[in-house]
Scaffold this active site. Structure first.
Site, PDB file in Angstrom:
ATOM      1  N   LYS A  29       0.827  -1.207   0.000  1.00 28.37           N
ATOM      2  CA  LYS A  29       0.000   0.000   0.000  1.00 28.37           C
ATOM      3  C   LYS A  29       0.864   1.260   0.000  1.00 28.37           C
ATOM      4  O   LYS A  29       0.512   2.273  -0.610  1.00 28.37           O
ATOM      5  CB  LYS A  29      -0.924  -0.010   1.219  1.00 28.37           C
ATOM      6  CG  LYS A  29      -1.822   1.227   1.358  1.00 28.37           C
ATOM      7  CD  LYS A  29      -2.694   1.461   0.136  1.00 28.37           C
ATOM      8  CE  LYS A  29      -3.862   2.397   0.394  1.00 28.37           C
ATOM      9  NZ  LYS A  29      -3.547   3.670   1.012  1.00 28.37           N
TER      10      LYS A  29
ATOM     11  N   GLU B  55       0.659   6.852  -6.646  1.00 29.10           N
ATOM     12  CA  GLU B  55      -0.442   7.824  -6.680  1.00 29.10           C
ATOM     13  C   GLU B  55       0.094   9.261  -6.691  1.00 29.10           C
ATOM     14  O   GLU B  55      -0.420  10.119  -7.423  1.00 29.10           O
ATOM     15  CB  GLU B  55      -1.329   7.590  -5.460  1.00 29.10           C
ATOM     16  CG  GLU B  55      -2.550   8.441  -5.329  1.00 29.10           C
ATOM     17  CD  GLU B  55      -3.296   8.102  -4.051  1.00 29.10           C
ATOM     18  OE1 GLU B  55      -3.350   8.972  -3.156  1.00 29.10           O
ATOM     19  OE2 GLU B  55      -3.808   6.974  -3.935  1.00 29.10           O
TER      20      GLU B  55
END
Length: 309
Positions: free
Chosen positions: A166, A173
């Site tokens: 993550k 991102e």
């Protein structure tokens, strides 16, 4: 399946709703009395049937570590704790070891989906033993998007692998958002392009740069075409920094993610000492024009130091 859920904020509250809609029994705990189902962690443990599964969805760092320590005191051997927050992966092994002393299992799970996850589902990356992952699979299946499991869930590896995955996801991102933002600024800088939001929306189907992030930018521009209602200050929540620190440790070059993080740092500066130093150097070695520090009305060419050498 029955689940205890700790932390009923924007993510946790929506996850409770999604799980209940899928037919699971969720007992939630939150310090805020208006959203909690029980009044304490001890009451949460009492409300659940052993062997229990408890999902932790609270802020990373000391809050999560403290919650895990408290759960070690109220849960029993055979129970399972899942940390679904944005904890740094280096916290997972100590959390797992602490719970293992009490015979309690531990999984870490990276969760992506934000406020849209309630309707669209969440991307999930789990770390821990195969047995614990299989035990929690009904919960994972209810939270992930519809479709093939492998397109919304991964058993990434051992304890820590979920949060590490993550972390890298969030670093990517950063880079994607920065690229879209720079494209938006360049399109907006020229008179030739009359409808920047329309151009971005036209990219949303069929092009190689289509993505959910692009869709969200299109949505934002529909309500504020020039983004004039927003300040250009951009915060960071830590995962981008952690990603770069790991890249340094492992000698993996991450120029895009690094530049995206540094762009956020630059957004927080009212004035840049570094760029003042560059201006001073250009003035010193070449006699180049500089602006006075009085503000944007300073006179170009005003000397701030000795004349040209």
């Amino acid at each position: 399946m029955q689940l205890g859920l700790i932390g009923l904020g924007k993510m946790g509250g929506n996850m409770r709703d999604r799980l209940r809609a899928a037919g699971h029994e969720v007992v939630g705990y939150d310090p805020r009395p208006e959203v909690t189902d029980v009044e304490s962690l001890a009451a949460l443990a009492t409300a659940l049937t052993a062997p229990r599964v408890v999902w932790v969805m609270v802020p990373s760092g000391e809050v999560t570590r403290g919650t895990v320590k408290s759960l070690a005191e109220v849960l029993e051997p055979g129970d399972l704790v899942i940390d679904g927050g944005n904890s740094r992966y280096t916290d997972d092994a100590p959390n797992a070891a602490l719970l293992a002393e009490k015979g309690i299992g531990y999984l870490d799970c990276g969760v992506s989906g934000g406020i849209w996850g309630k309707e669209n589902g969440y991307g999930l990356m789990a770390g821990g033993s195969k047995e614990d992952v299989e035990r929690a699979m009904p919960i994972f299946d209810a939270l992930r998007p519809e479709g093939p499991r492998e397109e919304g869930f991964a058993h990434a590896g051992l304890v820590g692998a979920g949060h590490f995955s993550k972390m890298v996801h969030n670093g990517i991102e950063y880079g994607l958002m920065q690229a879209y933002a720079e494209g938006f600024e360049l399109l907006s800088a020229v008179d030739l392009v009359h409808d920047v939001p329309a151009v971005l929306q036209a990219w949303s189907r069929g092009t190689v740069v289509r993505s959910w992030l692009l869709d969200l930018l299109v949505i934002a521009l529909k309500s504020d075409p020039g983004l004039a209602k927003l300040d250009d200050y951009v915060d960071d929540s830590g995962e981008g920094r952690w990603t770069i620190e790991e890249a340094i440790t492992h000698a993996v070059p991450l120029p895009v993610i690094s530049a995206a993080l540094f762009a956020r740092f630059a957004s927080r500066q009212d004035s840049s000492p570094a760029m003042r130093a560059v201006a001073a150097l250009r003035q010193q070695f070449g006699g180049h024009a500089v602006k006075a520090a009085a503000g944007p009305s300073g006179t170009p060419g005003e000397q701030a130091g000795p004349g040209p050498a």
